[in-house]
Write a protein that holds these residues in place. Structure first.
Motif, mmCIF file in Angstrom:
data_model
loop_
_atom_site.group_PDB
_atom_site.id
_atom_site.type_symbol
_atom_site.label_atom_id
_atom_site.label_comp_id
_atom_site.label_asym_id
_atom_site.label_seq_id
_atom_site.Cartn_x
_atom_site.Cartn_y
_atom_site.Cartn_z
ATOM 1 N N ARG A 8 141.213 10.476 5.136
ATOM 2 C CA ARG A 8 140.484 9.917 6.267
ATOM 3 C C ARG A 8 140.960 10.628 7.522
ATOM 4 N N ALA A 9 140.267 10.358 8.627
ATOM 5 C CA ALA A 9 140.604 11.077 9.856
ATOM 6 C C ALA A 9 142.089 10.936 10.183
ATOM 7 N N ASN A 10 142.721 12.040 10.482
ATOM 8 C CA ASN A 10 144.125 12.027 10.878
ATOM 9 C C ASN A 10 144.189 11.855 12.398
ATOM 10 N N PRO A 11 144.785 10.750 12.872
ATOM 11 C CA PRO A 11 144.813 10.527 14.324
ATOM 12 C C PRO A 11 145.645 11.558 15.080
ATOM 13 N N LEU A 12 146.360 12.428 14.351
ATOM 14 C CA LEU A 12 147.140 13.464 15.026
ATOM 15 C C LEU A 12 146.339 14.749 15.223
ATOM 16 N N VAL A 13 145.104 14.758 14.746
ATOM 17 C CA VAL A 13 144.271 15.960 14.891
ATOM 18 C C VAL A 13 143.273 15.749 16.028
ATOM 19 N N PRO A 14 143.291 16.611 17.038
ATOM 20 C CA PRO A 14 142.383 16.433 18.177
ATOM 21 C C PRO A 14 140.962 16.913 17.879
ATOM 22 N N LEU A 15 140.051 16.491 18.736
ATOM 23 C CA LEU A 15 138.684 17.011 18.685
ATOM 24 C C LEU A 15 138.552 18.081 19.759
ATOM 25 N N PRO A 16 137.936 19.207 19.438
ATOM 26 C CA PRO A 16 137.696 20.206 20.475
ATOM 27 C C PRO A 16 136.724 19.657 21.525
ATOM 28 N N PRO B 107 156.410 2.470 8.490
ATOM 29 C CA PRO B 107 155.872 2.952 9.767
ATOM 30 C C PRO B 107 154.710 3.924 9.611
ATOM 31 N N PHE B 108 154.801 4.855 8.668
ATOM 32 C CA PHE B 108 153.777 5.906 8.600
ATOM 33 C C PHE B 108 152.429 5.391 8.120
ATOM 34 N N LEU B 109 152.432 4.363 7.265
ATOM 35 C CA LEU B 109 151.151 3.846 6.765
ATOM 36 C C LEU B 109 150.624 2.709 7.631
ATOM 37 N N ALA B 110 151.421 2.200 8.574
ATOM 38 C CA ALA B 110 150.925 1.173 9.499
ATOM 39 C C ALA B 110 149.785 1.803 10.300
ATOM 40 N N GLU B 111 148.678 1.086 10.428
ATOM 41 C CA GLU B 111 147.527 1.646 11.150
ATOM 42 C C GLU B 111 147.839 1.768 12.638
ATOM 43 N N PRO B 112 147.412 2.870 13.271
ATOM 44 C CA PRO B 112 146.785 4.037 12.662
ATOM 45 C C PRO B 112 147.803 4.893 11.904
ATOM 46 N N ALA B 113 147.509 5.148 10.622
ATOM 47 C CA ALA B 113 148.457 5.836 9.750
ATOM 48 C C ALA B 113 148.549 7.320 10.102
ATOM 49 N N ASP B 114 149.703 7.891 9.797
ATOM 50 C CA ASP B 114 149.867 9.344 9.914
ATOM 51 C C ASP B 114 149.069 9.976 8.759
ATOM 52 N N GLY B 115 148.082 10.781 9.088
ATOM 53 C CA GLY B 115 147.149 11.289 8.087
ATOM 54 C C GLY B 115 147.800 12.148 7.020
ATOM 55 N N SER B 116 148.687 13.051 7.425
ATOM 56 C CA SER B 116 149.309 13.951 6.453
ATOM 57 C C SER B 116 150.177 13.163 5.481
ATOM 58 N N TYR B 117 150.943 12.221 6.020
ATOM 59 C CA TYR B 117 151.833 11.435 5.169
ATOM 60 C C TYR B 117 151.021 10.602 4.189
ATOM 61 N N ARG B 118 149.980 9.928 4.711
ATOM 62 C CA ARG B 118 149.186 9.041 3.859
ATOM 63 C C ARG B 118 148.579 9.816 2.694
ATOM 64 N N GLU B 119 148.086 11.006 3.016
ATOM 65 C CA GLU B 119 147.449 11.806 1.986
ATOM 66 C C GLU B 119 148.436 12.152 0.862
ATOM 67 N N ARG B 120 149.602 12.618 1.240
ATOM 68 C CA ARG B 120 150.592 12.977 0.220
ATOM 69 C C ARG B 120 151.080 11.762 -0.545
ATOM 70 N N ARG B 121 151.290 10.672 0.205
ATOM 71 C CA ARG B 121 151.848 9.473 -0.419
ATOM 72 C C ARG B 121 150.896 8.897 -1.452
ATOM 73 N N GLU B 122 149.599 8.858 -1.104
ATOM 74 C CA GLU B 122 148.623 8.278 -2.025
ATOM 75 C C GLU B 122 148.475 9.134 -3.275
ATOM 76 N N ARG B 123 148.834 10.399 -3.168
ATOM 77 C CA ARG B 123 148.651 11.316 -4.281
ATOM 78 C C ARG B 123 149.958 11.611 -5.002
ATOM 79 N N THR B 124 150.960 10.806 -4.724
ATOM 80 C CA THR B 124 152.281 11.022 -5.332
ATOM 81 C C THR B 124 152.729 9.784 -6.099
ATOM 82 N N ALA B 125 153.171 9.995 -7.328
ATOM 83 C CA ALA B 125 153.773 8.902 -8.105
ATOM 84 C C ALA B 125 155.292 9.062 -8.061
#
Lengths: 279, 338
Positions: A8-16, B107-125
């Motif tokens: 889902r959208a990553n809030p750390l990524v900006p929009l141009p 902290p990382f999955l609390a909304e708004p979640a950190d996108g990179s972390y969430r992606e890796r975490r959901e795909r990791t067992a």
């Protein structure tokens, strides 16, 4: 078992977005108008902020100084002081930058309704207060008397000077300007902001004081407001703190356990009275 | 009856997952030091690893990681996000590190979640390994876990004669074990070791009482701001984001950072909200023992792994701080120094 959906959208990524116009406010402060490709932006409230990216240099948070309800482009008043603000100052209209936002709680406008507003700004600290002032002009009947006390080091450092006349022309709105140092071309008041508060003795009853400025100004203004009889819950400030993420993670901006990016940047002094030495 | 995998069967299971496209991240010896790395073959896993020098957070929250790349072309800017579309097994987590992952999730999955972390975490067992011995710095039973605790894991392994007893600890783990083909055996599990127990009860309240005490300044005097405590810690999640330009492109990189680093909170223009050594030191421990539990209505942000104790070059010892908070807090003899 595995997450099926794509990220889902990553809030750390900006929009141009594009800088549509730049206006010089002082020798080191420019006003940037910013628009996304479709000409729009995102909805925001007075007191919220956004991160602007100069790609290749970095990203920093800036308060949104325009009023969403006026429908124009998003505006940021930015002082050239660090690496990102300097890179932004080097940009021309038409340049592409990144925008993330809006972040922060914004001012509690509902609690301001029906009250007299004492708006106190120092230097570039007027930027986050401008939407409050504009809001009080647009929705004039929602508020009592509005007093704006604004100071800067010299009169050449007063931002939005071209708008002062329009603000002060609105019935029930007073603008009190002051500068720290006199200089040629200024025949107005020369005094520090707290001294102006002492001089004017704004009505305490049914009033709310809203402060933004450098920490040293906030401290002395706070002391003066208390001396005038303002209670902590009647005093609202918007704080500046180092931040990278805006989403309560990177752990820079916290004042005690309050995250300036998410719990703030707007606080009443009730909320932060235990942490004053940290602002 | 228990489910049993011989050492060979365990490695064959992991290699099977790996050949099916799953990334296997496990302790492996890198120049003699056991670190969590993606392994090319399961036989390279350091199955005897105790607490690794750096925690397995390296996989979910890499030391530095490109979030996106921008490219300037004909006056336009193309922005490409760096995503992880695969699957991974993070193997060999001791219970402290499983708790560490949970304390990173909070902290990382609390909304708004950190996108990179969430992606890796959901795909990791998470595949865990119970502890057969403790290191001298271990204190996991003081912070809501224990040497054989499967909480927060998907699969738990326990070393027995000739192999491992294997148990699913979640649905994800049960599904992961489908290809493992364990034997059913009557086995008794070994008695878990007993690490040092520290007085962690009521720590947030004790901390609050000593918030303004001179203790933090005295402790901070010897800190040399090397940041190693934050880097080895499985629960430290402060980060930085910086741009690295190269020709027409630029990468935004998210990387580990430490609250002890000079300049961490310094604003453009010079104002610093935590400029003093004392303020930095208090932040590190207030975050773990006061702010975190209060903000997230959670336990302390410490996994009891003892890595920071081992790594600190000036012997700042989190166990000592816990004991001091108790000692000074209870007797209320704050020095009053600021």
């Amino acid at each position: 078992m595995w997450a099926a959906e794509k990220s889902r959208a990553n809030p750390l990524v900006p929009l141009p977005a594009t800088i549509s116009a730049v206006r010089e406010l002082t020798i080191d402060v420019n006003l940037f108008q910013v628009q996304f490709g479709d000409g729009g932006g995102f909805p925001y409230r007075p007191g919220q902020f956004a991160f602007l990216s100069a790609f290749g240099v970095g990203e920093a948070p800036f308060s949104i100084t325009s009023l969403n309800d006026e429908g124009g482009p998003m505006e940021f008043a930015i002082r050239r002081v660090g690496t990102v603000s300097t890179a932004l100052h080097d940009m021309e209209p038409g340049s592409v930058l990144g925008v993330r936002g809006p972040f922060g709680n914004g001012f509690p406008l509902d609690t301001f309704k029906g009250k007299n507003l004492v708006i106190i700004g120092g230097g570039i600290g007027l930027a986050p207060l401008r939407p409050i002032i504009k809001n009080a002009l647009v929705y004039r009947d929602d508020y009592g008397e509005v007093v704006v006390i604004y100071g800067a080091r010299t009169h050449q450092d007063l931002v939005f000077a071209s708008e002062f006349e329009d603000w002060a022309a609105v019935p029930g709105v007073r603008l009190e300007l002051t500068v720290d140092r006199e200089g040629p071309g200024w025949d107005g008041r020369v005094a520090l902001v707290p001294a102006v508060i002492k001089e004017l003795q704004p009505t305490v009853e049914n009033a709310v004081a809203i402060i933004c400025g450098p920490p040293i100004m906030i401290r002395f203004v706070l002391a003066e407001l208390k001396a005038q009889g303002f209670e902590n819950h009647q005093i609202v400030t918007t704080l500046e703190s180092k931040m990278k993420c805006g989403i309560g993670k990177c752990a820079r901006c916290n004042i005690g356990e309050k995250y300036v990016c998410q719990d703030g940047p707007v606080f009443t002094f009730d909320q932060i009275s235990g942490f004053l030495e940290q602002i | 009856m228990s489910r049993f995998l011989s050492r060979e069967a365990l490695l064959a299971w992991l290699d099977g997952l790996r050949e099916g496209g799953t990334v296997v991240v496990a302790p492996t010896l890198v120049e003699g030091v056991s670190l969590y790395r993606q392994v090319p073959v399961a036989s390279e896993i350091d199955l005897d690893a105790s607490v690794t020098v750096v925690s397995p957070k390296e996989w979910l929250f890499p030391a530095s990681h490109t979030i996106f790349t921008v490219e300037r072309k004909d006056g336009r800017v193309d922005l490409r996000e760096n995503t992880f579309d695969g699957r991974a097994v993070l193997f060999g987590l001791h219970p402290c590190d499983a708790l560490g992952v949970h304390l990173m999730d909070v902290p990382f999955l609390a909304e708004p979640a950190d996108g990179s972390y969430r992606e890796r975490r959901e795909r990791t067992a998470l595949v865990g390994l119970s502890c057969i011995r403790c290191r001298p710095e271990c204190f996991c039973t003081s912070v809501d876990t224990s040497p054989d605790d499967p909480t927060h894991l998907d699969v738990m392994l326990t070393l027995v004669e000739g192999g491992y007893v294997v148990a699913a600890a979640s649905d994800k783990g049960e599904a992961l074990l489908a290809s493992a083909k364990p034997e059913e055996k009557a086995l008794s599990l070994p008695e878990p070791p007993a690490p040092e127990k520290l007085p962690t009860e009521d720590l947030p309240r004790l901390f609050r009482a000593l918030y303004d005490d001179g203790y933090w300044g005295r402790l901070a005097d010897r800190c040399i701001h090397c940041n190693i405590c934050s880097y080895v810690c499985p629960t430290c999640y402060c980060f930085d984001m910086r741009d690295y330009p190269r020709g027409n492109t630029a990468e935004r990189v998210q990387s580990w950072e430490s609250c002890q680093a000079p300049g961490f909170t310094r604003l453009a223009g010079g104002h610093d909200t935590r400029g003093s050594k004392a303020a930095k030191m208090r932040q590190r421990f207030a975050h773990k023992f006061l702010y975190f539990p209060e903000t997230f209505d959670s336990q302390l942000s410490c996994s009891g792994c003892g890595r920071c104790v081992r790594a600190c070059p000036v012997n700042i010892d989190i166990r000592e701080i816990i004991s001091d908070l108790k000692k000074i807090g209870v007797s209320s003899v704050g020095s009053g120094e600021k």
